[in-house]
Scaffold this motif. Structure first.
Motif, mmCIF file in Angstrom:
data_model
loop_
_atom_site.group_PDB
_atom_site.id
_atom_site.type_symbol
_atom_site.label_atom_id
_atom_site.label_comp_id
_atom_site.label_asym_id
_atom_site.label_seq_id
_atom_site.Cartn_x
_atom_site.Cartn_y
_atom_site.Cartn_z
ATOM 1 N N ARG A 82 33.401 46.149 44.921
ATOM 2 C CA ARG A 82 32.925 47.524 45.063
ATOM 3 C C ARG A 82 32.742 48.183 43.694
ATOM 4 N NH1 ARG A 82 37.005 47.668 49.039
ATOM 5 N NH2 ARG A 82 38.235 49.204 47.869
ATOM 6 N N ILE A 83 33.670 47.891 42.763
ATOM 7 C CA ILE A 83 33.540 48.474 41.423
ATOM 8 C C ILE A 83 32.360 47.848 40.682
ATOM 9 C CG2 ILE A 83 34.693 48.672 39.183
ATOM 10 C CD1 ILE A 83 37.349 48.859 40.662
ATOM 11 N N ALA A 84 32.140 46.557 40.857
ATOM 12 C CA ALA A 84 31.033 45.881 40.169
ATOM 13 C C ALA A 84 29.681 46.433 40.590
ATOM 14 C CB ALA A 84 31.093 44.377 40.430
ATOM 15 N N ALA A 85 29.607 47.011 41.791
ATOM 16 C CA ALA A 85 28.344 47.556 42.284
ATOM 17 C C ALA A 85 28.013 48.913 41.681
ATOM 18 C CB ALA A 85 28.399 47.669 43.809
ATOM 19 N N PRO A 87 26.730 51.681 39.093
ATOM 20 C CA PRO A 87 25.584 51.531 38.175
ATOM 21 C C PRO A 87 25.966 51.399 36.707
ATOM 22 C CG PRO A 87 25.756 53.787 39.012
ATOM 23 C CD PRO A 87 26.701 52.951 39.818
ATOM 24 N N GLN A 88 27.118 51.923 36.298
ATOM 25 C CA GLN A 88 27.489 51.883 34.885
ATOM 26 C C GLN A 88 28.411 50.709 34.548
ATOM 27 O OE1 GLN A 88 29.150 55.792 34.451
ATOM 28 N NE2 GLN A 88 27.179 56.703 33.869
ATOM 29 N N VAL A 89 28.681 49.848 35.515
ATOM 30 C CA VAL A 89 29.609 48.725 35.328
ATOM 31 C C VAL A 89 28.829 47.440 35.075
ATOM 32 C CG1 VAL A 89 31.380 47.307 36.426
ATOM 33 C CG2 VAL A 89 31.411 49.785 36.730
ATOM 34 N N LYS A 90 29.180 46.782 33.985
ATOM 35 C CA LYS A 90 28.571 45.489 33.675
ATOM 36 C C LYS A 90 29.247 44.364 34.446
ATOM 37 C CE LYS A 90 27.592 42.441 29.734
ATOM 38 N NZ LYS A 90 27.723 42.267 28.250
ATOM 39 N N ALA A 91 30.578 44.426 34.538
ATOM 40 C CA ALA A 91 31.331 43.398 35.276
ATOM 41 C C ALA A 91 32.688 43.959 35.661
ATOM 42 C CB ALA A 91 31.509 42.143 34.425
ATOM 43 N N ALA A 92 33.176 43.547 36.824
ATOM 44 C CA ALA A 92 34.532 43.867 37.278
ATOM 45 C C ALA A 92 35.188 42.547 37.648
ATOM 46 C CB ALA A 92 34.515 44.820 38.464
ATOM 47 N N ILE A 93 36.206 42.148 36.886
ATOM 48 C CA ILE A 93 36.775 40.803 36.997
ATOM 49 C C ILE A 93 38.211 40.904 37.496
ATOM 50 C CG2 ILE A 93 37.268 38.673 35.742
ATOM 51 C CD1 ILE A 93 35.272 39.825 33.579
ATOM 52 N N ALA A 94 38.483 40.314 38.643
ATOM 53 C CA ALA A 94 39.847 40.294 39.186
ATOM 54 C C ALA A 94 40.695 39.305 38.383
ATOM 55 C CB ALA A 94 39.820 39.903 40.661
ATOM 56 N N ASP A 95 41.894 39.736 38.048
ATOM 57 C CA ASP A 95 42.771 38.927 37.196
ATOM 58 C C ASP A 95 44.094 38.695 37.902
ATOM 59 O OD1 ASP A 95 43.749 37.549 35.007
ATOM 60 O OD2 ASP A 95 44.461 39.363 34.001
ATOM 61 N N THR A 96 44.639 37.529 37.698
ATOM 62 C CA THR A 96 45.987 37.218 38.204
ATOM 63 C C THR A 96 46.627 36.212 37.267
ATOM 64 O OG1 THR A 96 47.256 36.624 40.178
ATOM 65 C CG2 THR A 96 45.356 35.246 39.663
ATOM 66 N N ILE A 201 42.223 44.560 37.826
ATOM 67 C CA ILE A 201 40.777 44.360 37.771
ATOM 68 C C ILE A 201 40.290 44.915 36.435
ATOM 69 C CG2 ILE A 201 38.550 44.926 38.812
ATOM 70 C CD1 ILE A 201 40.016 45.197 41.495
ATOM 71 N N ALA A 202 39.740 44.038 35.601
ATOM 72 C CA ALA A 202 39.222 44.442 34.298
ATOM 73 C C ALA A 202 37.774 44.878 34.463
ATOM 74 C CB ALA A 202 39.321 43.281 33.310
ATOM 75 N N VAL A 203 37.461 46.095 33.998
ATOM 76 C CA VAL A 203 36.127 46.671 34.166
ATOM 77 C C VAL A 203 35.455 46.763 32.799
ATOM 78 C CG1 VAL A 203 34.798 48.599 35.079
ATOM 79 C CG2 VAL A 203 36.994 48.008 36.118
ATOM 80 N N LYS A 220 36.411 57.142 41.368
ATOM 81 C CA LYS A 220 35.837 57.513 42.662
ATOM 82 C C LYS A 220 35.830 56.337 43.630
ATOM 83 C CE LYS A 220 32.856 61.017 40.550
ATOM 84 N NZ LYS A 220 31.458 61.421 40.258
ATOM 85 N N ALA A 221 35.709 55.119 43.093
ATOM 86 C CA ALA A 221 35.673 53.928 43.955
ATOM 87 C C ALA A 221 37.036 53.296 44.137
ATOM 88 C CB ALA A 221 34.709 52.894 43.369
#
Length: 842
Positions: A82-85, A87-96, A201-203, A220-221
């Motif tokens: 949802r964060i990756a979608a 408009p100002q986000v290049k990538a949202a990468i889940a980390d563990t 989640i790294a944005v 907001k998301a």
């Protein structure tokens, strides 16, 4: 005029000045030392490394119902999509992250964090790197780990994770600032044990998008998730152990400094009062020649201020040097937060100066109040013949302090937990205030009790007893610091020895297993099943240590203030009962089952004191918050006694699966079918040979190794105890020396009437013995009163455990301090000619 009188008073009574100066000096030294260490820990700043190139980080709330969770809270992986979608986000990468052990050839295995390969994009040096393509069966290592293992691309390494040990081909080497092992994303999420939950989640923003605007869009998301942008918040997320270590270190030095501050105020005020009271004759003469009461009090305050300022000035350099020595020792043992730097600051010096003035000036004013108001003839009479007994106001305040100390002991200390541990030093000081105020009565009582055996020694014993009766007020000034040293030292050491002893006793009694399997990085969960197939094995149980929050069983329950230690076990409760005997009070371990085994959230076993604290019992629910904050309400299937040795809660591994950072087992307990044999050991060693670093130990060897692991914490306790007790011991010796120096006139008169120096030394030695024994007795009684509720609340033991050598060592130290601080000044007094000593002041 006031300052001149103060300087004249100091010149006329050098021993009183030196005694007050020494007490203020060492009090300031300890406060300055603790203050610098406190600032070094508080100013430690570990910058984020893994998330250094991540401007916005999304994480879960690290608290559950207002309490910090014991492990790591996580967010739903779907939130990354949802964060990756946006408009100002290049990538949202889940980390563990999850622990793995990597080995190659004969090199020592390396314990590191396993992660999805997609996280290389922000974790590699420089940030926004291209992740290497990894097929199944391949992994990537950081350059440092690859060098340590002596491998290059294409080499084969073995990896131990929760699923077992497998071979992988090294497909890439990553230039990362932190050690790591990267797997293909799908494989990494499966190995983590919680494939649908991410640590963070790294944005990453699109070019030209500022971090604050990106954060506003992400919030907001993100819903209830936290959005972190500052370096401090990202570091706290990346290095949760740093925050815990920093908080614990600050708390320790804060407690040391606060306790030192209280002891300094208490000891210095007592020393200052003794110093002023020793000059009653001079004060009376000043009153006789027209000095007003206000001038007497101002003179006393001026003297106290001069001595305090001088003592603090002298203590600055040695206080900082002591802090440097302790800082280096702690840093070498990794007991200081990373990034700590010891730098000189004036704030601890200012605090030490304030404490010195706070202790010395009021103490001098109170001590000089009576002499300043008395008529000159009355003051001279009291200087020649000391008053006996104590006034009604002092008696009432002393009894009130004693009642308050007893009340806090019965209510706060008996409740146990962090509150009780934090309150214990202040209860101790309240007891010491009561002893100080009621000291003359206690000194008179001690003289009467100890006078019975002293009289058996003949004339010297009779003289020592008579002197004790006549000088009860002075004796109490010497008894109080001895009692303080004994009470504080025995309380701190006794608390640690009681906990260690009870933990060892309960662990040894509870451990029914014959062998214990361990490895530095943990053991795969299936290893317990493989060990169970070894001939001669009757039962195996994998054990994982974890923390929980506990609360009552009702639906609106909130967790308690402190987390509890729990153990998750593999297999059935009946197998656990064969390897571990927690001394069940009610119910049965065989009834402990995971969810779906007869209860909505499964069943658990709970230590009896924990069950009582949250008002639950067998057949009733209890609320548990797992390490990631997940709330469950299992039913209590059993209660037991040996919580100090086996943990406060026992629950199935399946209940906590998916809620732990490390899905590995900490150890595997093995019960033999009959007597253990060499064949059993060979079979177990063969079964665990594929797991790097795994060792098979006897139950006794495992217990000894566990005790050795606690050595650095014992060193830390000993360091804190040595600093504070050393200060209190110096204060005790200083007070005893002051009381002895005051007796120059008395010693000279006894010599003039025919007493030989040898007999005089025997009399003074017996008096010192009375003081030391009285201080020992009072200090031991106070220590045991405080220790009993603390130990009972923490371990369930009825009485604290003191090693047999402890009372002997404490008594020996007290005797050496008491006799040395008395006989050495007496030797100097005996060098003065009797005719000169009658008119001279020490």
């Amino acid at each position: 005029m006031t300052t001149g009188l103060a300087r004249a008073q100091i010149r006329s009574r050098p021993s009183a000045f030196v005694g007050t100066f020494v007490a203020l000096l060492f009090g300031a030294l300890v406060i300055i030392c603790c203050g610098h260490l406190l600032f070094a820990a508080a100013d430690a700043d570990q910058a984020p490394r893994r998330y250094a190139a991540v401007p916005v980080l999304v994480t879960a709330d690290p608290e559950a119902a207002g309490r910090p969770v014991p492990d790591r809270a996580r967010v739903d992986v779907s939130l990354a999509g949802r964060i990756a979608a946006l408009p100002q986000v290049k990538a949202a990468i889940a980390d563990t992250a999850f622990p793995v052990t990597v080995s190659a050839g004969h090199r020592a295995p390396v314990v590191a964090d396993g992660r999805p390969v997609s996280t290389v994009r922000f974790a590699a040096a420089g940030g926004d790197a291209t992740p290497p393509a990894l097929a199944a069966g391949r992994l990537a290592l950081d350059a440092g780990t690859a060098r340590e293992l002596g491998v290059a691309r294409g080499a084969t390494v073995r990896v131990t994770a929760s699923e077992g040990t497998a071979s992988y081909r090294l497909g890439a080497v990553v230039d990362s600032p932190q050690p790591g092992v990267w797997f293909a994303d799908a494989e990494a999420w499966r190995m983590s044990g919680h494939p649908s939950r991410a640590d963070a989640i790294a944005v990453l923003p699109k070019p030209g998008v500022p971090a604050d605007r990106l954060a506003d869009q992400v919030r907001k998301a993100a819903g209830s998730a936290r959005v972190l942008t500052s370096a401090g918040d990202r570091n706290a997320m990346e290095n949760p152990d740093f925050s815990v270590l920093q908080e614990n270190t600050i708390g320790m030095f804060g407690a040391m400094g606060g306790l030192s501050l209280y002891i300094a105020v208490f000891v210095v005020a007592n020393t200052m009062a003794l110093s002023i009271s020793q000059r009653q004759r001079e004060t009376a003469l000043l009153r006789g020649i027209g000095a007003r009461p206000a001038q007497i009090r101002r003179t006393a305050a001026a003297e106290a201020s001069l001595v305090a300022v001088l003592a603090v000035a002298v203590a600055v350099v040695p206080g900082y040097l002591l802090a440097r020595v302790l800082f280096d020792a702690m840093e070498s043992r990794h007991l200081m937060p990373p990034g700590s730097r010891l730098e000189f600051t004036w704030i601890p010096v200012a605090v030490a100066a304030f404490a010195g003035l706070l202790a010395a000036v009021p103490g001098s004013l109170i001590a000089s109040f009576r002499a300043a108001r008395s008529r000159p003839a009355q003051a001279l009479g009291e200087a020649a013949v000391p008053r006996r007994g104590i006034g009604p106001i002092r008696l009432l305040i002393g009894l009130a302090a004693l009642a308050g100390a007893v009340l806090l002991t019965v209510t706060v200390l008996a409740g146990g937990g962090t509150t009780a541990n934090n309150a214990a030093p202040f209860v101790l000081l309240l007891f010491m205030v009561a002893v100080s105020l009621l000291g003359p009565l206690l000194a008179r009582l001690a003289t009467e009790v100890l006078g019975l055996p002293l009289r058996l020694t003949g004339v010297t014993g009779e003289l020592a007893t008579l002197n004790g009766r006549a000088r009860a007020r002075r004796m109490s000034s010497a008894i109080v610091p001895v009692a303080l040293v004994v009470a504080f030292g025995v309380t701190k050491v006794g608390q640690q020895t009681s906990l260690s002893h009870e933990s060892r006793v309960q662990s040894e009694a509870a451990l029914s297993a014959d062998r214990v399997v361990e490895a530095p990085g943990g053991l795969p969960q299936d290893l317990a099943e493989r060990a169970a197939r070894v001939p001669g094995v009757a039962a195996t149980t994998g054990i994982t240590d974890l923390g929980l929050l506990v609360g009552p069983g009702d639906k609106g329950a909130r967790p308690g203030k402190d987390s509890v230690q729990a153990r998750a076990f593999t297999g059935a409760g009946g197998q656990l009962a064969r390897n571990l005997d927690p001394d069940v009070v009610s119910g049965s371990l065989s009834a402990v089952r995971p969810a779906g085994g007869g209860a909505a959230a499964g069943t658990v076993a709970v230590e009896q004191r924990v069950a009582d604290r949250v008002d639950t019992a067998v057949g009733r629910p209890i609320t548990l918050w797992l390490g990631d904050g997940t709330r469950i309400r299992p039913v209590v299937a059993a209660t037991y006694k040996r919580g100090t040795g086996v943990g406060d809660v026992l629950l199935p591994q399946a209940t906590v699966a998916g809620h732990l950072t490390s899905p590995l087992a900490d150890r595997i307990l093995v019960r033999a079918d009959g007597s253990p044999s060499a064949g059993l050991d060979r079979g177990l060693e063969s079964a665990v040979s594929g797991t790097p670093g795994a060792t098979v130990r006897t139950a006794r060897a495992f217990t000894q190794a566990t005790e050795e692991d606690q050595e650095q914490f014992v060193w830390l306790e000993a360091m804190a105890l040595g600093v504070i007790t050393g200060f209190a011991g110096i204060a005790a010796a200083n007070t005893l020396a002051m009381v002895t120096f005051e007796r120059l006139r008395e010693v000279s008169m006894l010599r003039l009437i025919g007493m030989t120096p040898r007999r005089l030394r025997r009399v003074v030695r017996l008096e010192a013995l009375t003081v030391v024994l009285a201080g020992l007795g009072i200090g031991m009684v106070i220590a045991l009163i405080i220790l009993r509720p603390l130990v009972q609340a923490a371990t369930g033991a009825s009485f604290p455990y003191l090693p047999p050598a402890l009372p002997a060592v404490v008594a020996a130290i007290a005797l050496v301090v008491g006799l040395s601080a008395t006989m050495l000044p007496l030797r100097r007094l005996l060098r003065v000619r009797p005719t000169e000593g009658v008119t001279r002041r020490a």
